[in-house]
Design an enzyme around this catalytic site. Sequence first.
Site, PDB file in Angstrom:
ATOM      1  N   GLU A   1      -8.337   3.161  -4.064  1.00 55.17           N
ATOM      2  CA  GLU A   1      -8.205   4.504  -4.631  1.00 55.17           C
ATOM      3  C   GLU A   1      -9.224   4.770  -5.737  1.00 55.17           C
ATOM      4  OE1 GLU A   1      -3.434   5.082  -3.742  1.00 55.17           O
ATOM      5  OE2 GLU A   1      -4.074   4.539  -5.770  1.00 55.17           O
TER       6      GLU A   1
ATOM      7  N   GLU B   1      -2.325   4.067   3.304  1.00 53.64           N
ATOM      8  CA  GLU B   1      -1.096   3.637   2.643  1.00 53.64           C
ATOM      9  C   GLU B   1       0.014   4.644   2.921  1.00 53.64           C
ATOM     10  OE1 GLU B   1      -1.316   3.000  -1.550  1.00 53.64           O
ATOM     11  OE2 GLU B   1      -3.219   1.921  -1.481  1.00 53.64           O
TER      12      GLU B   1
END
Length: 973
Positions: free
Chosen positions: A458, A553
């Site tokens: 991320e 995810e």
Amino acid sequence: MKLDSGWIAARWKEISNSGEELTTTHPPSQSIKPWIEALVPGTVLGTLLKNKLIPDPFYGLENEAILDIAASGREYYTFWFFTRFQTNMSANAHAWLKFRGINYSAEVYLNGHKNVLPKGMFRRHTLDVTDILHNDGDNFLAVLVYPPDHPGRIPIEGGQGGDHDIGKDVATQYVQGWDWMAPIRDRNTGIWDEVSISFTGPVKISDPHLVSSFFDDLKRVYLHTTAEYRNVSSLAADCTLKVQVSIELEDGMCLIEHVETEELAIPGGTSVLYTFQPLFFYRPNLWWPNGMGKQALYKVDISVDVKGYGESDSWSQLFGFRKIDSHIDPATGGRLFKVNGEPIFIRGGNWILSDGLLRLSEKRYETDIKFHAEMNFNMIRCWGGGLAERPEFYHYCDVYGLLVWQEFWITGDVDGRGVPVSNPNGPLDHNLFLECARDTIKLLRNHASLALWVGGNEQHPPDDINTALKNDLKLHPFFKLPEVDTNLMETHSWTKSHEDPSRYLDGTRLYIQGSLWDGFANGKGGFTDGPYEIQYPEDFFKDNFYKYGFNPEVGSVGIPVAATIRRSMPRESWQIPLFQLSDGYISEVPNPVWDYHKYIPYSKPGKVHNQIEMYGEPKNLDDFCEKAQLVNYIQYRALLEGWTSRMWTKYTGVLIWKTQNPWTGLRGQFYDHFHDQTAGFYGARSAAEPIHVQLNLATYFVEIVNTTSSPLSGVIVDTSVWELEGSCPYHKLSKSLSVPPKKTLPIFEMEYPKTKNAKPVYFLLLKLLDKSNSNILSRNFYWLHLTGGDYKPLEAYRSKRVPIRTSAKVTLVGQTYKAEMKVHNLSKESLCEGHSFLNIDHHHNHEELIITENINAKVEPANEKRKGLLSRISSCVYARKEKQMQVAEIKGEHSGVAFFLHFAVHAATKNPKTGEDERILPVHYSDNYFSLVPGEVLPIDISFEVPTGTVPKIVLQGWNTHGHSLAVQETRH
């Protein structure tokens, strides 16, 4: 020679001797305080736990009783590690002391000689100790290990990576705690990876690089080989370099496919990066990911002989010929992976590491990776806040066919995007980060399973690091899209060694700057992964659930079985969450220990009603965990089936957050820290079958999924609905069908809910059959309720007693028990029109019938000379000794579906202590948490190892069957 035993340790401040003294005049022993037995490889915390000097940080709230490094200071966790060893070094040999990983920096003393190792958790260290070793007695090795420079503090509110200070170093970031992990008090200080001594002649081989290139639709394949050859002597060395490629055949024979030798002169004290002429293979056996084909692995041996000395050094590696590439799919916007030219729909999971205290082992790694393969997964993502995984991890990914996405040590939470914002420029020492990255690439690049390098989780690395990694990992022309010219091999001059792909640092795998970029999530770095909590199962199938092509995810719940809760915390913490009703939704209030272990609820007030309460309010821990397993199964099957329903039309892949926990966590897992699977494991396993039949929970259309490269032809779908008492009011058989490769095909609507007399709760059995031989290609069992309803009618069904026959044939192969089980629902088969079962074995020839009424009765074999299966069985159980197997029956008085059966393996303890965990773990099941309609037979294969002196018993339990167990006496093979 591995140095993995005989280590002792002591806190630095408690030792007055210097490193030189410890390794010369004052060598310590375990009998002298404060020295204690050490765990190497391992960490300081692992060593303290091994000696019971701290409580178990993974048990209850005991982690709070351990002093955190932020409060103690770094000196408290600065430790000496000491061992002694002997060697038998030949004349003129050179000796090398190797450390594959130390966290975070160290001083090394060997026989009075000091070396200071540079910082960095993810780098190897090799020391020339030729002139230091004693060849005629003990060698004394002492290592002073310092913790990370910036261990950070843990805020009261916790958070993702604590105060984020750990991000200033090049180390694991999860150690400051996360929303799924408690903080690790020593920040994993220690000699955490392998230590070894190796011996060579005057020329040493370093970091060979193997690359395969493909031409003419994979018919012509070349193996490229480059390695560094270092002449550590002062004299010139005339060398014969050899590379040999062989493969093990099915009968255990070894076939040598290639042997190539080349001559090389290396001046004294110099190194040469040498590239072999490419080795040609015509149609070699290819390595395929799990579910696509076999994992063919060749053994590559490289050696160097020095004139006047003989073999100086050698190196070997299992290597798979495979081509991996990927691009952004224009139809979905997701990254589309191809292996050997075939598109692969990614269904896998996120991985942190096997154990939070770095108690890593080959055996534990094999179980972890085999579990992922058994779930039919094809990719593991190594999350950036965890480890650069070890070669043993990659070895088993090679063996079992798991593609690996490997991230470097950057996370958005810690490196510039968290709350509070910190470390926007990443680690303080950018050169150190790059040194660790380059060394990691060299360590892992020869593994067939390694598919992708990613800069961070991320977040992307700081610009200068990102630019350097892009340059270091640039693709060789052979591995760039579009496809290279098939005549390229002939048109290039291979004397130009810089063009050989094996001279690149990698050159074969794509580098993506972060997990949210370039075909993942929204592709632009936005926080567009997730969600991470409970969902209505049907929502996974809806068009608006997730808008991007590849989700790196997405997660949900994951409470383990009740035995794991009892093993993980004291009795007073077994209290289940309080259910509180507010605004029409139930919210859960967990006890403090569950909260500490990161429990997430099975409801989302305002959005999702409590999915456990749909089965009735749980009465106790066992009831809660059993109902949670029902939810786990449905949740994860629906997640993967929802994604697969839109294969290639909306999605190219999904990775579940996450597959396991590195400690005794209570969220997001398919198996717990003790290696016991949840029901979600088997829901995922069902959904991820390469060939699969499923129900679209949003449309109620039955769908056939074919993820393979071959078309399906002559298949039929058998659809039957079963009511609780075993009647079959609905049955539908499709016509003969064909399904193209890589396709999800809707077949027909399952219309039972629209019928006049539809029951509020019912069972659906889907079977995909091969019409030519009646083989079952896929079997999928659902429990469903009508719209607006719930599963509470199942509660009354628990009092029923459905008759079950279980048979078993058990053999012992080496140290592994293998049990071939068959479970048969003896209920009278329904007169469901047109319906028939394709079962393995309905008829048995019984030698002897033994009826037992004693709850602890032991069923003796009819012939004592014949080894078989012994049974500990409850009253009203019939046990039969048959040819080659033992059979136990539960004499039930009701007919119906045998619902939610699950096996376990326990130790056959005569007088178990209250609360004692009798489970034998790990166990591999071909299926579990299964249901059987009347008359149905299901084979289940079980394999496991047991501690010496332990007698195992196989236990079967179910929703509406009173459990029984079979104590194992094996037939040895």
